[in-house]
Motif scaffolding. Structure first.
Motif, short mmCIF file in Angstrom:
data_model
loop_
_atom_site.label_atom_id
_atom_site.label_comp_id
_atom_site.label_asym_id
_atom_site.label_seq_id
_atom_site.Cartn_x
_atom_site.Cartn_y
_atom_site.Cartn_z
N THR A 109 2.44 1.75 95.98
CA THR A 109 2.74 0.93 94.81
C THR A 109 0.94 0.12 93.64
O THR A 109 0.71 0.08 95.35
N VAL A 110 1.38 0.36 92.98
CA VAL A 110 0.37 -0.22 91.99
C VAL A 110 1.16 -1.39 91.25
O VAL A 110 1.55 -1.27 90.93
N LEU A 111 0.04 -2.48 91.68
CA LEU A 111 0.43 -3.94 90.85
C LEU A 111 -0.26 -4.49 90.30
O LEU A 111 -1.89 -4.90 91.27
N PHE A 112 -0.56 -5.31 88.99
CA PHE A 112 -1.49 -5.82 88.12
C PHE A 112 -0.83 -6.99 88.09
O PHE A 112 0.52 -6.87 87.58
N ASP A 113 -1.25 -8.15 88.08
CA ASP A 113 -1.07 -9.37 87.63
C ASP A 113 0.37 -9.18 88.65
O ASP A 113 1.25 -10.11 87.92
N GLN A 114 0.15 -8.75 90.17
CA GLN A 114 1.22 -8.60 90.71
C GLN A 114 2.98 -8.47 90.34
O GLN A 114 3.86 -8.55 91.01
N THR A 115 2.87 -7.24 89.61
CA THR A 115 3.82 -6.79 89.21
C THR A 115 3.75 -4.90 89.14
O THR A 115 3.02 -4.81 88.58
N ASP A 116 4.74 -4.74 90.13
CA ASP A 116 4.64 -3.15 89.53
C ASP A 116 4.42 -2.13 88.26
O ASP A 116 5.34 -2.59 88.04
N TRP A 117 3.82 -1.25 88.19
CA TRP A 117 3.76 -1.05 86.72
C TRP A 117 5.09 -0.20 86.58
O TRP A 117 5.40 -0.10 84.75
N THR A 118 5.57 0.53 87.56
CA THR A 118 6.35 1.42 87.56
C THR A 118 8.52 0.54 86.97
O THR A 118 8.83 0.85 87.02
N ALA A 119 7.57 -1.55 87.38
CA ALA A 119 9.14 -2.04 86.87
C ALA A 119 8.71 -2.95 85.24
O ALA A 119 9.87 -3.69 85.16
N MET A 120 7.83 -2.68 84.57
CA MET A 120 7.25 -2.73 83.57
C MET A 120 8.07 -2.15 82.35
O MET A 120 8.44 -1.39 82.38
N ASN A 121 8.80 -3.31 80.97
CA ASN A 121 9.06 -2.82 80.02
C ASN A 121 7.98 -2.55 78.92
O ASN A 121 7.04 -2.94 79.18
N ASP A 122 8.57 -1.90 78.47
CA ASP A 122 7.26 -1.26 77.41
C ASP A 122 6.25 -2.69 76.90
O ASP A 122 5.53 -2.22 76.24
N GLU A 123 6.99 -3.78 76.40
CA GLU A 123 6.13 -5.18 75.89
C GLU A 123 5.38 -5.33 77.26
O GLU A 123 4.24 -6.32 77.15
N THR A 124 5.78 -5.86 78.64
CA THR A 124 4.64 -6.14 79.20
C THR A 124 3.78 -4.97 80.04
O THR A 124 2.35 -5.61 79.99
N LEU A 125 4.09 -3.71 80.07
CA LEU A 125 3.47 -2.44 79.64
C LEU A 125 2.09 -2.26 78.61
O LEU A 125 0.96 -2.95 78.97
N PHE A 126 2.28 -2.78 77.22
CA PHE A 126 1.82 -3.33 76.14
C PHE A 126 0.79 -4.36 76.60
O PHE A 126 -0.70 -3.98 76.84
N ARG A 127 1.50 -5.28 76.88
CA ARG A 127 0.42 -7.17 77.15
C ARG A 127 -0.88 -6.69 78.00
O ARG A 127 -1.70 -6.68 78.01
#
Length: 246
Positions: free
Chosen positions: A80-98
């Motif tokens: 698992t890779v997390l950015f800003d304490q959130t798993d990349w694969t768990a982000m919705n499109d808006e969060t991914l973009f931001r």
């Protein structure tokens, strides 16, 4: 015992453990064992605000896939890779973009759109994330002045020398300001006289709480030593990372 992870702790690094993580991974497997790319096996690491991770690779290693895994653009083989304490694969499109809009990157290899000039290339990502053109230009001019680049090029990338293109990549990566900067061999093609300018810029970013990942095939050079990296990975020799601090 985990391999591929080596973290140097000191009184200073222990004192900033309360800073929020920017980039972290757990049980990360990435790359192949063929020796062609950066390879990690069962690696755990956390890079916090203002911290620096130096990744020491072979000259022959391809770094692009590894950097893209950290940026959430490619999936790892495992872990698992997390950015800003959130798993990349768990982000919705808006969060991914931001989130991706908060990461600057210097690419090892082609990093330019051929039919745009260099200035247009540099502005494109920040424009895509809604930044005002005047604000982007002020930031570009600020970093150009800090680095000592007399003029930001308005030529197409094909007509700019590789070393100058790389310096323009530095500036593009610093715009934002970013939460994370990934530098893939940032000194490639660049004359040594620019090295101190880059290290000074990296230190300036770190003081603003930007986390930095510097991938290099040069390890014990003075400019990297001077940065005081909190974390190091030697991906040339996994056996060196059986829990020993660098």
């Amino acid at each position: 015992m985990k391999r591929n992870t080596s973290t140097r702790e000191s009184a200073e690094t222990k004192g900033i453990a309360s800073k929020p993580p920017v980039l972290s991974w757990v049980d990360l497997d990435v790359g192949s064992d063929s020796g062609a790319s950066v390879c990690l096996r069962k690696s755990d690491l956390t890079v916090r605000q203002g911290e620096l991770l130096v990744v020491h690779c072979e000259m022959s290693h391809q770094t692009r896939f590894f950097a893209s895994v950290l940026q959430g653009l490619k999936p790892p083989s495992a872990g698992t890779v997390l950015f800003d304490q959130t798993d990349w694969t768990a982000m919705n499109d808006e969060t991914l973009f931001r989130s991706r809009g908060q990461i600057g990157r210097v690419f090892d290899g082609v990093g330019w759109i051929a039919n745009l000039n260099v200035t247009e290339n540099m502005m494109l990502s920040r424009q895509h994330h809604g930044d005002d053109d005047a604000v982007i230009m002020r930031q570009m001019e600020h970093w150009a002045e800090q680095i000592g680049l007399h003029r930001i090029s308005r030529q197409r990338p094909a007509f700019v020398a590789p070393g100058q293109l790389q310096i323009h990549q530095w500036i593009r990566a610093f715009l934002g300001p970013p939460k994370l900067v990934i530098l893939e061999r940032p000194m490639r093609y660049v004359a040594s006289k620019w090295r101190q300018k880059l290290t000074d810029a990296v230190q300036s970013l770190r003081k603003q709480a930007t986390a930095v990942v510097w991938i290099s095939d040069v390890w014990n050079s003075d400019h990297l030593e001077s940065l005081g990296a909190e974390h190091r990975l030697d991906v040339r020799h996994p056996e060196l990372n059986d829990g020993d601090d660098a």
